[in-house]
Design a protein around this motif. Structure first.
Motif, PDB file in Angstrom:
ATOM      1  N   PRO A  41       0.834  -1.207   0.000  1.00  0.00           N
ATOM      2  CA  PRO A  41       0.000   0.000   0.000  1.00  0.00           C
ATOM      3  C   PRO A  41       0.870   1.258   0.000  1.00  0.00           C
ATOM      4  O   PRO A  41       1.923   1.287   0.639  1.00  0.00           O
ATOM      5  N   ALA A  42       0.418   2.249  -0.724  1.00  0.00           N
ATOM      6  CA  ALA A  42       1.156   3.516  -0.776  1.00  0.00           C
ATOM      7  C   ALA A  42       1.192   4.131   0.615  1.00  0.00           C
ATOM      8  O   ALA A  42       0.230   4.037   1.365  1.00  0.00           O
ATOM      9  N   PRO A  43       2.310   4.754   0.979  1.00  0.00           N
ATOM     10  CA  PRO A  43       2.401   5.376   2.302  1.00  0.00           C
ATOM     11  C   PRO A  43       1.379   6.493   2.445  1.00  0.00           C
ATOM     12  O   PRO A  43       0.935   7.076   1.465  1.00  0.00           O
ATOM     13  N   ARG A  44       1.036   6.795   3.682  1.00  0.00           N
ATOM     14  CA  ARG A  44       0.021   7.813   3.965  1.00  0.00           C
ATOM     15  C   ARG A  44       0.600   9.221   3.898  1.00  0.00           C
ATOM     16  O   ARG A  44      -0.032  10.171   4.277  1.00  0.00           O
ATOM     17  N   THR A  45       1.829   9.376   3.396  1.00  0.00           N
ATOM     18  CA  THR A  45       2.418  10.692   3.229  1.00  0.00           C
ATOM     19  C   THR A  45       1.643  11.408   2.139  1.00  0.00           C
ATOM     20  O   THR A  45       1.384  10.854   1.080  1.00  0.00           O
ATOM     21  N   LEU A  46       1.298  12.640   2.399  1.00  0.00           N
ATOM     22  CA  LEU A  46       0.379  13.346   1.527  1.00  0.00           C
ATOM     23  C   LEU A  46       1.096  14.126   0.439  1.00  0.00           C
ATOM     24  O   LEU A  46       2.139  14.718   0.666  1.00  0.00           O
ATOM     25  N   ALA A  47       0.492  14.139  -0.739  1.00  0.00           N
ATOM     26  CA  ALA A  47       1.045  14.870  -1.868  1.00  0.00           C
ATOM     27  C   ALA A  47       0.637  16.339  -1.786  1.00  0.00           C
ATOM     28  O   ALA A  47      -0.371  16.682  -1.180  1.00  0.00           O
ATOM     29  N   LEU A  48       1.426  17.170  -2.422  1.00  0.00           N
ATOM     30  CA  LEU A  48       1.096  18.589  -2.486  1.00  0.00           C
ATOM     31  C   LEU A  48      -0.006  18.807  -3.507  1.00  0.00           C
ATOM     32  O   LEU A  48      -0.083  18.096  -4.504  1.00  0.00           O
ATOM     33  N   PRO A  49      -0.863  19.804  -3.296  1.00  0.00           N
ATOM     34  CA  PRO A  49      -1.889  20.105  -4.296  1.00  0.00           C
ATOM     35  C   PRO A  49      -1.230  20.506  -5.615  1.00  0.00           C
ATOM     36  O   PRO A  49      -0.153  21.101  -5.626  1.00  0.00           O
ATOM     37  N   VAL A  50      -1.884  20.194  -6.716  1.00  0.00           N
ATOM     38  CA  VAL A  50      -1.340  20.448  -8.038  1.00  0.00           C
ATOM     39  C   VAL A  50      -2.310  21.317  -8.821  1.00  0.00           C
ATOM     40  O   VAL A  50      -3.518  21.150  -8.718  1.00  0.00           O
ATOM     41  N   GLY A  51      -1.795  22.232  -9.611  1.00  0.00           N
ATOM     42  CA  GLY A  51      -2.620  23.034 -10.508  1.00  0.00           C
ATOM     43  C   GLY A  51      -3.001  24.383  -9.930  1.00  0.00           C
ATOM     44  O   GLY A  51      -2.710  24.699  -8.782  1.00  0.00           O
ATOM     45  N   ARG A  52      -3.654  25.172 -10.778  1.00  0.00           N
ATOM     46  CA  ARG A  52      -4.113  26.502 -10.372  1.00  0.00           C
ATOM     47  C   ARG A  52      -5.350  26.388  -9.507  1.00  0.00           C
ATOM     48  O   ARG A  52      -6.190  25.527  -9.729  1.00  0.00           O
ATOM     49  N   PRO A  53      -5.492  27.291  -8.537  1.00  0.00           N
ATOM     50  CA  PRO A  53      -6.731  27.296  -7.754  1.00  0.00           C
ATOM     51  C   PRO A  53      -7.915  27.689  -8.646  1.00  0.00           C
ATOM     52  O   PRO A  53      -7.762  28.524  -9.535  1.00  0.00           O
ATOM     53  N   GLU A  54      -9.047  27.074  -8.420  1.00  0.00           N
ATOM     54  CA  GLU A  54     -10.251  27.405  -9.160  1.00  0.00           C
ATOM     55  C   GLU A  54     -11.347  27.771  -8.184  1.00  0.00           C
ATOM     56  O   GLU A  54     -11.357  27.316  -7.047  1.00  0.00           O
ATOM     57  N   LYS A  55     -12.273  28.582  -8.633  1.00  0.00           N
ATOM     58  CA  LYS A  55     -13.349  29.072  -7.780  1.00  0.00           C
ATOM     59  C   LYS A  55     -14.514  28.095  -7.776  1.00  0.00           C
ATOM     60  O   LYS A  55     -14.895  27.551  -8.807  1.00  0.00           O
ATOM     61  N   VAL A  56     -15.091  27.900  -6.580  1.00  0.00           N
ATOM     62  CA  VAL A  56     -16.293  27.084  -6.410  1.00  0.00           C
ATOM     63  C   VAL A  56     -17.302  27.937  -5.648  1.00  0.00           C
ATOM     64  O   VAL A  56     -16.946  28.592  -4.673  1.00  0.00           O
ATOM     65  N   THR A  57     -18.530  27.936  -6.082  1.00  0.00           N
ATOM     66  CA  THR A  57     -19.577  28.685  -5.388  1.00  0.00           C
ATOM     67  C   THR A  57     -20.461  27.701  -4.641  1.00  0.00           C
ATOM     68  O   THR A  57     -20.914  26.705  -5.223  1.00  0.00           O
ATOM     69  N   VAL A  58     -20.690  27.983  -3.373  1.00  0.00           N
ATOM     70  CA  VAL A  58     -21.536  27.135  -2.535  1.00  0.00           C
ATOM     71  C   VAL A  58     -22.567  28.045  -1.885  1.00  0.00           C
ATOM     72  O   VAL A  58     -22.240  29.140  -1.421  1.00  0.00           O
ATOM     73  N   ARG A  59     -23.797  27.590  -1.812  1.00  0.00           N
ATOM     74  CA  ARG A  59     -24.865  28.392  -1.205  1.00  0.00           C
ATOM     75  C   ARG A  59     -25.269  27.772   0.128  1.00  0.00           C
ATOM     76  O   ARG A  59     -25.433  26.559   0.232  1.00  0.00           O
ATOM     77  N   PHE A  60     -25.428  28.650   1.140  1.00  0.00           N
ATOM     78  CA  PHE A  60     -25.869  28.223   2.463  1.00  0.00           C
ATOM     79  C   PHE A  60     -27.064  29.060   2.878  1.00  0.00           C
ATOM     80  O   PHE A  60     -27.242  30.182   2.428  1.00  0.00           O
ATOM     81  N   ARG A  61     -27.844  28.516   3.764  1.00  0.00           N
ATOM     82  CA  ARG A  61     -28.973  29.255   4.345  1.00  0.00           C
ATOM     83  C   ARG A  61     -28.421  30.273   5.341  1.00  0.00           C
ATOM     84  O   ARG A  61     -27.290  30.165   5.812  1.00  0.00           O
ATOM     85  N   GLU A  62     -29.249  31.246   5.700  1.00  0.00           N
ATOM     86  CA  GLU A  62     -28.841  32.307   6.613  1.00  0.00           C
ATOM     87  C   GLU A  62     -28.362  31.749   7.947  1.00  0.00           C
ATOM     88  O   GLU A  62     -27.322  32.167   8.472  1.00  0.00           O
TER      89      GLU A  62
END
Length: 172
Positions: A41-62
């Motif tokens: 099994p691959a070690p649990r060491t985490l990879a760095l994020p890759v690529g440009r950040p992208e915007k996500v829109t999420v809607r919440f109630r008041e």
């Protein structure tokens, strides 16, 4: 943890670095390749994020927005920062630190660096005295005090890291 190193041509190193940048970094890619080669099994060491950040829109109630404002304020984070940290923690990214936790970790590192400097001075004095043919009498109380400071700083570091991990794992 063992360290594996190797030499490759400059051209191979450049090509590997470019490819690894798309795979979470050189270390993460090498760990995954070794795990695949050994069929473990691959070690649990985490990879760095890759690529440009992208915007996500999420809607919440008041009411949810008020809760988000409260919980993010308690962590010393913005709502957006808290939401991003939460999502990253669930995607197995490195642990997310609040500004306060960054300050605590910086203070611990500074204190440990000071202790390291003191230890280097002690070692230099001991080496100088040996070269001069004299013996340095160690002050055991100073050594014991340094040991206590190191233990205290390490305990604070463990508490900070465990508290953060517990928070993002949903325990707090």
């Amino acid at each position: 943890m063992a360290l594996i190193s190797l030499r490759v041509s400059d051209e191979v190193a450049t090509q590997f670095s470019a490819f690894a940048a798309t795979q979470g970094g050189k270390s993460a890619l090498l760990r995954r390749l070794i795990a695949d080669a050994l069929a473990v099994p691959a070690p649990r060491t985490l990879a760095l994020p890759v690529g440009r950040p992208e915007k996500v829109t999420v809607r919440f109630r008041e009411s949810e927005m008020r809760q988000l404002a409260e919980v993010s304020h308690q962590r010393g984070m913005t709502r957006t920062g808290w939401i991003v940290a939460l999502v990253r923690s669930r995607l197995a990214s490195p642990v997310q630190h609040s500004p306060h936790e960054h300050d605590v970790l910086r203070a611990i590192v500074r204190e440990l660096n000071r202790i390291g400097g003191n230890i280097n001075q002690i070692a230099r004095a001991a080496n100088t005295s040996v070269l001069q043919g004299t013996a340095v009498e160690p002050d055991l109380s100073v050594i014991q005090e340094a040991k206590l400071v190191i233990e205290r700083e390490l305990a604070q570091l463990r508490n900070a890291l465990n508290g953060n991990a517990d928070y993002w794992d949903g325990w707090r």
